[in-house]
Scaffold this motif. Structure first.
Motif, PDB file in Angstrom:
ATOM      1  N   ILE A 132     -63.959 -22.030 -15.692  1.00 44.82           N
ATOM      2  CA  ILE A 132     -64.730 -20.977 -15.026  1.00 44.82           C
ATOM      3  C   ILE A 132     -63.725 -20.003 -14.410  1.00 44.82           C
ATOM      4  CG2 ILE A 132     -66.524 -20.471 -13.330  1.00 44.82           C
ATOM      5  CD1 ILE A 132     -67.368 -22.508 -15.576  1.00 44.82           C
ATOM      6  N   PRO A 133     -63.708 -18.744 -14.869  1.00 42.13           N
ATOM      7  CA  PRO A 133     -62.745 -17.777 -14.321  1.00 42.13           C
ATOM      8  C   PRO A 133     -63.012 -17.465 -12.853  1.00 42.13           C
ATOM      9  CG  PRO A 133     -63.853 -16.913 -16.288  1.00 42.13           C
ATOM     10  CD  PRO A 133     -64.549 -18.170 -15.889  1.00 42.13           C
ATOM     11  N   ALA A 134     -62.052 -16.816 -12.224  1.00 43.86           N
ATOM     12  CA  ALA A 134     -62.186 -16.394 -10.828  1.00 43.86           C
ATOM     13  C   ALA A 134     -63.422 -15.521 -10.655  1.00 43.86           C
ATOM     14  CB  ALA A 134     -60.933 -15.624 -10.402  1.00 43.86           C
ATOM     15  N   ASP A 135     -64.050 -15.643  -9.485  1.00 51.86           N
ATOM     16  CA  ASP A 135     -65.199 -14.822  -9.096  1.00 51.86           C
ATOM     17  C   ASP A 135     -66.313 -14.824 -10.147  1.00 51.86           C
ATOM     18  OD1 ASP A 135     -66.506 -13.293  -7.189  1.00 51.86           O
ATOM     19  OD2 ASP A 135     -65.836 -11.405  -8.068  1.00 51.86           O
ATOM     20  N   THR A 148     -65.852 -18.635  -6.108  1.00 49.04           N
ATOM     21  CA  THR A 148     -65.657 -17.411  -5.318  1.00 49.04           C
ATOM     22  C   THR A 148     -64.185 -17.055  -5.173  1.00 49.04           C
ATOM     23  OG1 THR A 148     -65.533 -18.516  -3.174  1.00 49.04           O
ATOM     24  CG2 THR A 148     -67.736 -17.893  -3.961  1.00 49.04           C
ATOM     25  N   LYS A 149     -63.293 -17.875  -5.677  1.00 52.45           N
ATOM     26  CA  LYS A 149     -61.862 -17.614  -5.532  1.00 52.45           C
ATOM     27  C   LYS A 149     -61.473 -16.376  -6.343  1.00 52.45           C
ATOM     28  CE  LYS A 149     -59.400 -21.574  -4.936  1.00 52.45           C
ATOM     29  NZ  LYS A 149     -59.154 -21.361  -3.551  1.00 52.45           N
ATOM     30  N   ASN A 150     -60.614 -15.538  -5.782  1.00 53.18           N
ATOM     31  CA  ASN A 150     -60.219 -14.293  -6.438  1.00 53.18           C
ATOM     32  C   ASN A 150     -59.179 -14.474  -7.524  1.00 53.18           C
ATOM     33  OD1 ASN A 150     -61.868 -12.565  -5.059  1.00 53.18           O
ATOM     34  ND2 ASN A 150     -60.357 -12.041  -3.526  1.00 53.18           N
ATOM     35  N   ASN A 151     -58.274 -15.423  -7.361  1.00 54.26           N
ATOM     36  CA  ASN A 151     -57.130 -15.539  -8.258  1.00 54.26           C
ATOM     37  C   ASN A 151     -57.042 -16.868  -8.980  1.00 54.26           C
ATOM     38  OD1 ASN A 151     -56.159 -13.005  -7.372  1.00 54.26           O
ATOM     39  ND2 ASN A 151     -55.345 -13.978  -5.548  1.00 54.26           N
ATOM     40  N   ASP A 152     -57.988 -17.742  -8.782  1.00 53.38           N
ATOM     41  CA  ASP A 152     -57.886 -19.090  -9.329  1.00 53.38           C
ATOM     42  C   ASP A 152     -59.029 -19.383 -10.289  1.00 53.38           C
ATOM     43  OD1 ASP A 152     -55.857 -19.276  -7.444  1.00 53.38           O
ATOM     44  OD2 ASP A 152     -57.118 -20.316  -6.006  1.00 53.38           O
ATOM     45  N   SER A 153     -58.680 -19.788 -11.501  1.00 56.98           N
ATOM     46  CA  SER A 153     -59.709 -20.316 -12.383  1.00 56.98           C
ATOM     47  C   SER A 153     -59.866 -21.796 -12.057  1.00 56.98           C
ATOM     48  CB  SER A 153     -59.313 -20.127 -13.850  1.00 56.98           C
ATOM     49  OG  SER A 153     -58.137 -20.832 -14.147  1.00 56.98           O
TER      50      SER A 153
END
Length: 163
Positions: free
Chosen positions: A101-104, A80-85
């Motif tokens: 896993i990319p952000a969001d 669920t993080k917006n800016n963190d993979s």
């Protein structure tokens, strides 16, 4: 329609519109929670991301081994993080394998072949370590051509890279 009634009606409509626009403009952007995983967490689940049971969650950037009872059990992941993979790592291979896993993003790990374990193996039940990249990360994953993408990627890192 009398002029006074027109002015009153126009005023009411304007006031209502201004209130709606004011609410829309004043509401800050919110990060999304997905399938029971609240922002800003990474959640690992036993079962699918939509119906599985949470087995581990975390939000702090950095490298960490999962507790022994949670290692090699995740069937799905929700970021669920917006800016963190994030990377899920399988340190039981040599070299260490990772799936980014990319952000969001949320995925069922059984949908991804585990390139180092063989063509019939998937990432389900193979993650024993987590790396949450810091805020300086752009939330993307790097593909084999060296281009950042918002798609799940996987690869391997040399032994001895761990912090």
């Amino acid at each position: 329609m009398p002029a006074l009634l027109r002015k009153f009606t126009a005023g009411v409509v304007f006031a209502a519109l201004a209130t709606v626009v004011g609410v829309v403009v004043a509401t800050p952007a919110q990060a999304a929670s997905h399938y029971g995983c609240s922002y800003p967490n990474l959640c690992l689940k036993n079962g699918t991301y939509s119906t599985g049971d949470a087995i581990w969650y975390g939000s702090a950037s950095g490298y960490r081994n999962l507790p022994s009872g949670d290692q090699n059990k995740a069937d799905s992941v929700i970021n669920t993080k917006n800016n963190d993979s994030i990377w899920l790592l399988d340190t039981g291979t040599s070299p260490d394998a990772y799936i980014c896993i990319p952000a969001d993003t949320y995925v069922n790990l059984g949908n991804y072949s585990h390139t180092l374990r063989g063509p019939n193996e998937t990432w389900a039940n193979d993650a024993d370590t987590v790396m949450i990249w810091p805020d300086s990360d752009n939330g993307m994953c790097r593909n084999p051509q060296g281009v950042d993408t918002d798609r799940v990627q996987q690869g391997a890192v040399s032994n001895g890279w761990r912090p």
